[in-house]
Design an enzyme around this catalytic site. Sequence first.
Site, PDB file in Angstrom:
ATOM      1  N   CYS A  63     -12.312  -2.332  14.492  1.00  0.00           N
ATOM      2  CA  CYS A  63     -13.494  -2.853  13.811  1.00  0.00           C
ATOM      3  C   CYS A  63     -14.598  -3.124  14.833  1.00  0.00           C
ATOM      4  O   CYS A  63     -14.356  -3.765  15.851  1.00  0.00           O
ATOM      5  CB  CYS A  63     -13.127  -4.133  13.063  1.00  0.00           C
TER       6      CYS A  63
ATOM      7  N   GLU B 182      -1.805  -1.459  -5.402  1.00  0.00           N
ATOM      8  CA  GLU B 182      -3.011  -0.747  -5.783  1.00  0.00           C
ATOM      9  C   GLU B 182      -2.685   0.092  -7.007  1.00  0.00           C
ATOM     10  O   GLU B 182      -1.658   0.760  -7.051  1.00  0.00           O
ATOM     11  CB  GLU B 182      -3.432   0.165  -4.630  1.00  0.00           C
TER      12      GLU B 182
ATOM     13  N   CYS C 193     -15.496  -7.300  14.814  1.00  0.00           N
ATOM     14  CA  CYS C 193     -14.619  -8.316  15.401  1.00  0.00           C
ATOM     15  C   CYS C 193     -13.660  -7.746  16.432  1.00  0.00           C
ATOM     16  O   CYS C 193     -12.923  -8.488  17.069  1.00  0.00           O
ATOM     17  CB  CYS C 193     -13.860  -9.058  14.297  1.00  0.00           C
TER      18      CYS C 193
ATOM     19  N   CYS D 254     -12.375  -4.215   6.842  1.00  0.00           N
ATOM     20  CA  CYS D 254     -11.676  -4.999   7.860  1.00  0.00           C
ATOM     21  C   CYS D 254     -11.235  -6.304   7.205  1.00  0.00           C
ATOM     22  O   CYS D 254     -12.049  -7.021   6.628  1.00  0.00           O
ATOM     23  CB  CYS D 254     -12.613  -5.280   9.035  1.00  0.00           C
TER      24      CYS D 254
ATOM     25  N   ASP E 235       0.847  -1.189   0.000  1.00  0.00           N
ATOM     26  CA  ASP E 235       0.000   0.000   0.000  1.00  0.00           C
ATOM     27  C   ASP E 235       0.886   1.244   0.000  1.00  0.00           C
ATOM     28  O   ASP E 235       1.943   1.259   0.625  1.00  0.00           O
ATOM     29  CB  ASP E 235      -0.896  -0.016   1.243  1.00  0.00           C
TER      30      ASP E 235
ATOM     31  N   ASP F 220      -2.741   1.443   7.238  1.00  0.00           N
ATOM     32  CA  ASP F 220      -2.001   1.067   6.032  1.00  0.00           C
ATOM     33  C   ASP F 220      -1.730  -0.435   5.951  1.00  0.00           C
ATOM     34  O   ASP F 220      -1.792  -1.022   4.870  1.00  0.00           O
ATOM     35  CB  ASP F 220      -0.684   1.849   5.967  1.00  0.00           C
TER      36      ASP F 220
HETATM   37 ZN   LIG Z   1     -13.503  -6.739  11.708  1.00  0.00          ZN
END
Ligand SMILES: [Zn+2]
Length: 281
Positions: free
Chosen positions: A234, A162, A237, A215, A77, A244
């Site tokens: 997140c 990317e 989870c 995520c 990235d 990054d």
């Molecule tokens: Zn997650």
Amino acid sequence: MVGRRLAILKMSSLMVTRSIYRYIGLVHGRLHRTLDGTIKTVTVSRHPDGKYFVSVLVDDGKANLESVPVDRAVGIDVGLTHFAITSDRSKFDNPTKFFVKRQRNLKRKQQKLSRKKKGSQNRKKARLAVAKLHSKIARCREDFLHKLSRKIVNENQVIAVENLNIKGRVKNHNLAKAISDVGWGMFCTMLKYKAESEGKQYIEIDGWFPSSKTCHVWLNRVDHLSLDVRAWTCKHCGTHHDRDVNAAINIRNEALRILALGTSASAWGGDVSLSGKTSVL
Ligand SMILES: [Zn+2]
């Protein structure tokens, strides 16, 4: 047929050498590595600082390897705080940091140049000084990109990046500057040809793939993540993500999904290009 083509190429490289003799005579050169194989083309270029560079394309007779099994894959990235971040959590510093001093020096030399009288000998000298420093900065940057891309290609079988639509990012002035400064495009080109010359896979994931906002554990997406958010948790989870690194992992996983499917169909419905071929779904 092949032998004949080679003979013509050899002759044309000789012709180039002769025409250079005519203009500058014999020059001392520095050979960066020994040439192993048949010389295919010789390209001579002259940089504005007066230095000559000769690039020689050599056929070493080795066929391109068939693609290798996917056991080492990396996603890369582009970052703002770092030049590149990989899915194995390595962060590589932005090379512009090393060049700050030289950039300042360049600015001073440019100012000096602008004060010289047009057509004067001093102006000529000042212009050469600016060109020399420009070349030096460019060579240092290229050296950094060559070393980093070599390291990444040596350590991996699959390299995913990317595909940055740089035009699309110009809206954010600083990001655009950061991207153009560090030569991300040049870096990707190096990764691509280094990977492909060794039969490794180079994959570009479409820039619209939500690599930062997804995520990598649950694949749920957050709606908004502004550029200054460097880490987030997140809600599903509870994983705490480095922005990054999470993006790099998603880029890697997306590349592996594409390889597993054997097509360039993206799970996200975007465009994906495989080895430079872009497919639009
Ligand atoms: Zn997650």
